[in-house]
Design an enzyme around this catalytic site. Structure first.
Site, PDB file in Angstrom:
ATOM      1  N   GLY A 163       5.711   4.090   5.527  1.00  0.00           N
ATOM      2  CA  GLY A 163       5.403   2.496   5.645  1.00  0.00           C
ATOM      3  C   GLY A 163       6.200   1.941   4.428  1.00  0.00           C
TER       4      GLY A 163
ATOM      5  N   GLU B 106      -5.023 -19.962   3.565  1.00  0.00           N
ATOM      6  CA  GLU B 106      -3.575 -20.158   3.353  1.00  0.00           C
ATOM      7  C   GLU B 106      -2.838 -20.779   4.432  1.00  0.00           C
ATOM      8  OE1 GLU B 106      -1.847 -16.774   1.306  1.00  0.00           O
ATOM      9  OE2 GLU B 106      -2.236 -17.961  -0.647  1.00  0.00           O
TER      10      GLU B 106
HETATM   11  P1  FAD Z   1       2.018  -3.645   4.197  1.00  0.00           P
HETATM   12  O1  FAD Z   1       2.690  -4.592   3.071  1.00  0.00           O
HETATM   13  O2  FAD Z   1       1.426  -4.173   5.301  1.00  0.00           O
HETATM   14  O3  FAD Z   1       3.106  -2.684   4.559  1.00  0.00           O
HETATM   15  C1  FAD Z   1       2.841  -1.755   5.569  1.00  0.00           C
HETATM   16  C2  FAD Z   1       4.063  -1.107   6.084  1.00  0.00           C
HETATM   17  O4  FAD Z   1       4.043  -0.059   7.030  1.00  0.00           O
HETATM   18  C3  FAD Z   1       4.864  -2.113   6.913  1.00  0.00           C
HETATM   19  O5  FAD Z   1       6.390  -2.272   6.905  1.00  0.00           O
HETATM   20  C4  FAD Z   1       4.539  -1.633   8.407  1.00  0.00           C
HETATM   21  O6  FAD Z   1       5.648  -2.220   9.255  1.00  0.00           O
HETATM   22  C5  FAD Z   1       4.447  -0.241   8.253  1.00  0.00           C
HETATM   23  N1  FAD Z   1       3.839   0.544   9.338  1.00  0.00           N
HETATM   24  C6  FAD Z   1       2.492   0.135   9.851  1.00  0.00           C
HETATM   25  N2  FAD Z   1       2.122   0.925  10.485  1.00  0.00           N
HETATM   26  C7  FAD Z   1       3.059   2.013  10.789  1.00  0.00           C
HETATM   27  C8  FAD Z   1       3.040   3.049  11.607  1.00  0.00           C
HETATM   28  N3  FAD Z   1       2.315   3.437  12.347  1.00  0.00           N
HETATM   29  N4  FAD Z   1       4.593   3.849  11.760  1.00  0.00           N
HETATM   30  C9  FAD Z   1       5.345   3.218  10.938  1.00  0.00           C
HETATM   31  N5  FAD Z   1       5.331   2.183  10.096  1.00  0.00           N
HETATM   32  C10 FAD Z   1       4.331   1.457   9.995  1.00  0.00           C
HETATM   33  N6  FAD Z   1      -2.199 -10.300  -1.525  1.00  0.00           N
HETATM   34  C11 FAD Z   1      -1.640 -10.785  -2.746  1.00  0.00           C
HETATM   35  O7  FAD Z   1      -1.896  -9.775  -3.839  1.00  0.00           O
HETATM   36  N7  FAD Z   1      -1.456 -11.741  -2.968  1.00  0.00           N
HETATM   37  C12 FAD Z   1      -1.292 -12.563  -1.916  1.00  0.00           C
HETATM   38  O8  FAD Z   1      -0.662 -13.941  -1.917  1.00  0.00           O
HETATM   39  C13 FAD Z   1      -1.324 -12.349  -0.649  1.00  0.00           C
HETATM   40  N8  FAD Z   1      -1.145 -13.185   0.556  1.00  0.00           N
HETATM   41  C14 FAD Z   1      -1.483 -12.718   1.620  1.00  0.00           C
HETATM   42  C15 FAD Z   1      -0.936 -13.270   2.748  1.00  0.00           C
HETATM   43  C16 FAD Z   1      -1.348 -13.056   4.110  1.00  0.00           C
HETATM   44  C17 FAD Z   1      -1.051 -13.937   5.273  1.00  0.00           C
HETATM   45  C18 FAD Z   1      -1.897 -11.794   4.269  1.00  0.00           C
HETATM   46  C19 FAD Z   1      -2.115 -11.379   5.748  1.00  0.00           C
HETATM   47  C20 FAD Z   1      -2.209 -10.999   3.469  1.00  0.00           C
HETATM   48  C21 FAD Z   1      -1.830 -11.473   1.863  1.00  0.00           C
HETATM   49  N9  FAD Z   1      -2.156 -10.604   0.902  1.00  0.00           N
HETATM   50  C22 FAD Z   1      -1.767 -11.013  -0.267  1.00  0.00           C
HETATM   51  C23 FAD Z   1      -2.531  -8.903   1.149  1.00  0.00           C
HETATM   52  C24 FAD Z   1      -1.220  -8.244   1.073  1.00  0.00           C
HETATM   53  O9  FAD Z   1      -0.379  -8.664   1.897  1.00  0.00           O
HETATM   54  C25 FAD Z   1      -1.779  -6.865   1.481  1.00  0.00           C
HETATM   55  O10 FAD Z   1      -2.614  -6.303   0.728  1.00  0.00           O
HETATM   56  C26 FAD Z   1      -0.366  -5.997   1.369  1.00  0.00           C
HETATM   57  O11 FAD Z   1       0.626  -6.199   2.127  1.00  0.00           O
HETATM   58  C27 FAD Z   1      -0.661  -4.485   1.302  1.00  0.00           C
HETATM   59  O12 FAD Z   1       0.547  -3.699   1.269  1.00  0.00           O
HETATM   60  P2  FAD Z   1       0.793  -2.236   1.960  1.00  0.00           P
HETATM   61  O13 FAD Z   1       2.076  -1.642   1.292  1.00  0.00           O
HETATM   62  O14 FAD Z   1      -0.432  -1.474   1.869  1.00  0.00           O
HETATM   63  O15 FAD Z   1       0.984  -2.797   3.555  1.00  0.00           O
HETATM   64  P1  NAD Z   2     -11.250 -11.547   3.863  1.00  0.00           P
HETATM   65  O1  NAD Z   2     -12.156 -10.273   4.277  1.00  0.00           O
HETATM   66  O2  NAD Z   2     -11.025 -11.613   2.381  1.00  0.00           O
HETATM   67  O3  NAD Z   2     -11.937 -12.898   4.260  1.00  0.00           O
HETATM   68  C1  NAD Z   2     -12.336 -12.976   5.580  1.00  0.00           C
HETATM   69  C2  NAD Z   2     -13.361 -14.028   5.895  1.00  0.00           C
HETATM   70  O4  NAD Z   2     -13.924 -14.070   7.072  1.00  0.00           O
HETATM   71  C3  NAD Z   2     -14.606 -14.178   4.881  1.00  0.00           C
HETATM   72  O5  NAD Z   2     -14.899 -15.303   4.155  1.00  0.00           O
HETATM   73  C4  NAD Z   2     -15.715 -13.691   5.866  1.00  0.00           C
HETATM   74  O6  NAD Z   2     -17.061 -14.332   5.522  1.00  0.00           O
HETATM   75  C5  NAD Z   2     -15.334 -14.400   7.128  1.00  0.00           C
HETATM   76  N1  NAD Z   2     -15.779 -13.841   8.283  1.00  0.00           N
HETATM   77  C6  NAD Z   2     -16.104 -12.541   8.432  1.00  0.00           C
HETATM   78  N2  NAD Z   2     -16.793 -12.316  10.020  1.00  0.00           N
HETATM   79  C7  NAD Z   2     -16.774 -13.555  10.422  1.00  0.00           C
HETATM   80  C8  NAD Z   2     -17.268 -14.020  11.619  1.00  0.00           C
HETATM   81  N3  NAD Z   2     -17.562 -13.378  12.613  1.00  0.00           N
HETATM   82  N4  NAD Z   2     -17.113 -15.503  11.759  1.00  0.00           N
HETATM   83  C9  NAD Z   2     -16.700 -16.507  10.620  1.00  0.00           C
HETATM   84  N5  NAD Z   2     -16.132 -15.889   9.797  1.00  0.00           N
HETATM   85  C10 NAD Z   2     -16.176 -14.523   9.287  1.00  0.00           C
HETATM   86  O7  NAD Z   2     -10.061 -11.373   4.631  1.00  0.00           O
HETATM   87  P2  NAD Z   2      -8.589 -12.180   4.246  1.00  0.00           P
HETATM   88  O8  NAD Z   2      -8.705 -13.497   4.261  1.00  0.00           O
HETATM   89  O9  NAD Z   2      -7.712 -11.916   5.556  1.00  0.00           O
HETATM   90  O10 NAD Z   2      -7.900 -11.276   3.255  1.00  0.00           O
HETATM   91  C11 NAD Z   2      -7.550  -9.800   3.211  1.00  0.00           C
HETATM   92  C12 NAD Z   2      -7.358  -9.499   1.860  1.00  0.00           C
HETATM   93  O11 NAD Z   2      -5.813 -10.140   1.573  1.00  0.00           O
HETATM   94  C13 NAD Z   2      -8.039  -9.656   0.898  1.00  0.00           C
HETATM   95  O12 NAD Z   2      -8.239  -8.658  -0.120  1.00  0.00           O
HETATM   96  C14 NAD Z   2      -7.368 -11.020   0.122  1.00  0.00           C
HETATM   97  O13 NAD Z   2      -7.725 -11.180  -1.012  1.00  0.00           O
HETATM   98  C15 NAD Z   2      -5.910 -10.718   0.401  1.00  0.00           C
HETATM   99  N6  NAD Z   2      -5.191 -12.049   0.568  1.00  0.00           N
HETATM  100  C16 NAD Z   2      -5.118 -12.540  -0.816  1.00  0.00           C
HETATM  101  C17 NAD Z   2      -4.241 -13.893  -0.865  1.00  0.00           C
HETATM  102  C18 NAD Z   2      -4.036 -14.429  -2.052  1.00  0.00           C
HETATM  103  O14 NAD Z   2      -3.986 -13.809  -3.203  1.00  0.00           O
HETATM  104  N7  NAD Z   2      -3.226 -15.622  -2.098  1.00  0.00           N
HETATM  105  C19 NAD Z   2      -3.999 -14.229   0.389  1.00  0.00           C
HETATM  106  C20 NAD Z   2      -4.365 -13.873   1.665  1.00  0.00           C
HETATM  107  C21 NAD Z   2      -5.074 -12.576   1.560  1.00  0.00           C
END
Ligand code: FAD
Ligand code: NAD
Length: 404
Positions: A10, A170
């Site tokens: 990953g 977001e």
């Molecule tokens: P990832 O960053 O998801 O990377 C996993 C990698 O593994 C990817 O490159 C993928 O392609 C690869 N991979 C997956 N499966 C396979 C496989 N089977 N074979 C080969 N490669 C594979 N967290 C924050 O702290 N701040 C934020 O502002 C924030 N914003 C977010 C916004 C969104 C929209 C989302 C969805 C999440 C956000 N998060 C945020 C959470 C954060 O993105 C995740 O916690 C973080 O990406 C985890 O990092 P990771 O390295 O575990 O996985």
């Molecule tokens: P989350 O688990 O944090 O939030 C999911 C939300 O969905 C909760 O509020 C929950 O009550 C609701 N929910 C669950 N089941 C439901 C249902 N059946 N119907 C309606 N609502 C339901 O998940 P996330 O927002 O995808 O975040 C995932 C991780 O990524 C978290 O750890 C979060 O902190 C992180 N993240 C961080 C940021 C940031 O720091 N800016 C941005 C995005 C994600």
């Protein structure tokens, strides 16, 4: 002496951070490092909501892995991991296999649907670059089709977001900002568009500072987002969703449903038979799988307990990167057979949640922020993540410099 094989699975925040730190810590002759990833690019998962809403092109969210790895020290293999066989020290790929002496699992998250009927079939989730592109294009298709049909279907202009956690909020911020432009582009009366957020908990952003949550909700409502709080999605159908608030059940017709209501670790964790909770392995203090001292897990596939609250730390990029940094240090100790392994101690600096490019809320170093200050901070955090992995040249290439 035979060089140990270090295999990192990953190239997200956790895996890439482990790789770039390890390549700095050890010499060419000390270990063979192999990085495996599904694509030849890394994507900023934390920016995917922008690509999904169409406020940022998906190419801005990704960059080639070769730009940040030292190819004299790291071999990159583009492949999909299907299973790990710890007893044979093997990683099975869709088209081959690898053997390791030390393994780092950093395969990230998948959407958690909690077994809710129809979500896998009919809802989208913000999971990777392809999914983000699909969401953006699906919304545009619905808008274009609405006007092309004689028998107009208003639900084509309804977008439901399941979950008002950080991802849901977001995404809503970006979508609400994009809507005026999208309506102009597709000749749609903005009053006909509905953006509905359905949240099961009694508040949006459960657990976050209530004053900041109120600010976020009112800012989004001002831009036209409707909130259905304390309402759970029970089913997703080809026509929309079924929700329930207490005993009241309602069908909401919608052309687009985005499920942003939770995540779990990679399915590879379960396929490989590791003991896990929602595919997250409760790692030992050094980030290793209990009973498998040659396997580290970092990022969203790992589970670390916060001793203050006795609850798991949320899966975040912030933690994934800190775990990657420590994992590289601990690997260097093992490779050299010198020094002591260090336990993982997260240093949580805060959380900032964007509400579009121009607004945000957050708590940083214990201080509450909102509006343009918080939005500025969010971009600083985004740029810092680039810097930690690829240095200033990556920040210059991919950084966010339009602050307001
Ligand atoms: P990832 O960053 O998801 O990377 C996993 C990698 O593994 C990817 O490159 C993928 O392609 C690869 N991979 C997956 N499966 C396979 C496989 N089977 N074979 C080969 N490669 C594979 N967290 C924050 O702290 N701040 C934020 O502002 C924030 N914003 C977010 C916004 C969104 C929209 C989302 C969805 C999440 C956000 N998060 C945020 C959470 C954060 O993105 C995740 O916690 C973080 O990406 C985890 O990092 P990771 O390295 O575990 O996985
Ligand atoms: P989350 O688990 O944090 O939030 C999911 C939300 O969905 C909760 O509020 C929950 O009550 C609701 N929910 C669950 N089941 C439901 C249902 N059946 N119907 C309606 N609502 C339901 O998940 P996330 O927002 O995808 O975040 C995932 C991780 O990524 C978290 O750890 C979060 O902190 C992180 N993240 C961080 C940021 C940031 O720091 N800016 C941005 C995005 C994600």
């Amino acid at each position: 002496m035979r060089k140990p094989n270090v295999v990192i699975l990953g190239a997200g925040y956790g895996g890439l951070m482990t790789t770039v730190r390890l390549q700095k810590l050890i010499g060419v002759n000390e270990a063979n490092i192999t990085l495996v990833n599904k694509h030849d690019y890394h994507y900023e998962t934390t920016w995917l909501h922008e690509a999904s809403a169409g406020t940022l092109h998906h190419d801005r969210v990704r960059y080639p892995i070769r730009d940040v790895i030292d190819r004299n020290k790291v071999k990159f293999v583009q492949a999909t991991v299907t299973k790990i066989v710890p007893d044979e020290k093997k990683v099975l790929l869709a088209d081959g296999e690898l053997t390791y002496d030390y393994l780092v699992i950093a395969l990230g998250f998948e959407s958690e649907t909690f077994g809710i009927k129809g979500l896998k079939e009919y809802a989208f989730s913000i999971a990777n670059v392809d999914a983000a592109r699909q969401i953006r294009e699906h919304i545009e298709y619905q808008f274009a089709t609405y006007n092309a049909e004689e028998d107009k279907k208003p639900e084509r202009l309804t977008i439901v977001v399941g979950g008002a956690g950080f991802t849901g909020i977001e995404f809503l911020g970006e979508l609400a900002n994009r809507m005026p432009e999208l309506c102009r582009e597709y000749d749609i009366d903005p009053h006909k568009v509905r953006i509905i957020c359905v949240e099961a908990a009694p508040t949006a952003l459960p657990g976050f500072d209530p004053e900041l949550v109120e600010y976020a909700v009112s800012q989004l409502e001002r831009k036209g987002v409707e909130f259905k709080i304390g309402t759970a999605i029970k089913e997703c159908t080809p026509d929309g969703i079924i929700v329930a608030k207490g005993d009241d059940v309602e069908e909401i017709k919608a052309g687009t449903v985005i499920w942003a209501a939770g995540v779990r670790g990679s399915r590879v964790i379960e396929e490989s038979g590791f003991e896990a909770a929602r595919a997250r392995v409760k790692v030992d203090p050094y980030l290793r799988v209990p009973g498998h001292e040659d396997i580290f897990v970092v990022g969203d596939c790992s589970l670390v307990i916060d001793e203050e609250t006795n609850r798991p730390y949320p899966p975040t990029a912030q933690i994934a990167m800190q775990e990657g940094q420590l994992c590289a240090k601990n690997l260097a100790v093992l490779i050299r057979g010198q020094g002591e392994l260090e336990p993982f101690k997260p240093d949580i600096k805060g959380t900032v949640c964007s509400l579009g490019h121009d607004d945000a809320i957050g708590v940083v170093f214990g201080k509450k922020l909102w509006g343009t200050k918080a939005s500025f901070m969010k971009k600083v955090i985004d740029n810092r993540a680039l810097y930690l992995i690829g240095g200033s040249s990556l920040v210059m290439k991919k950084g966010k410099f339009k602050f307001f």
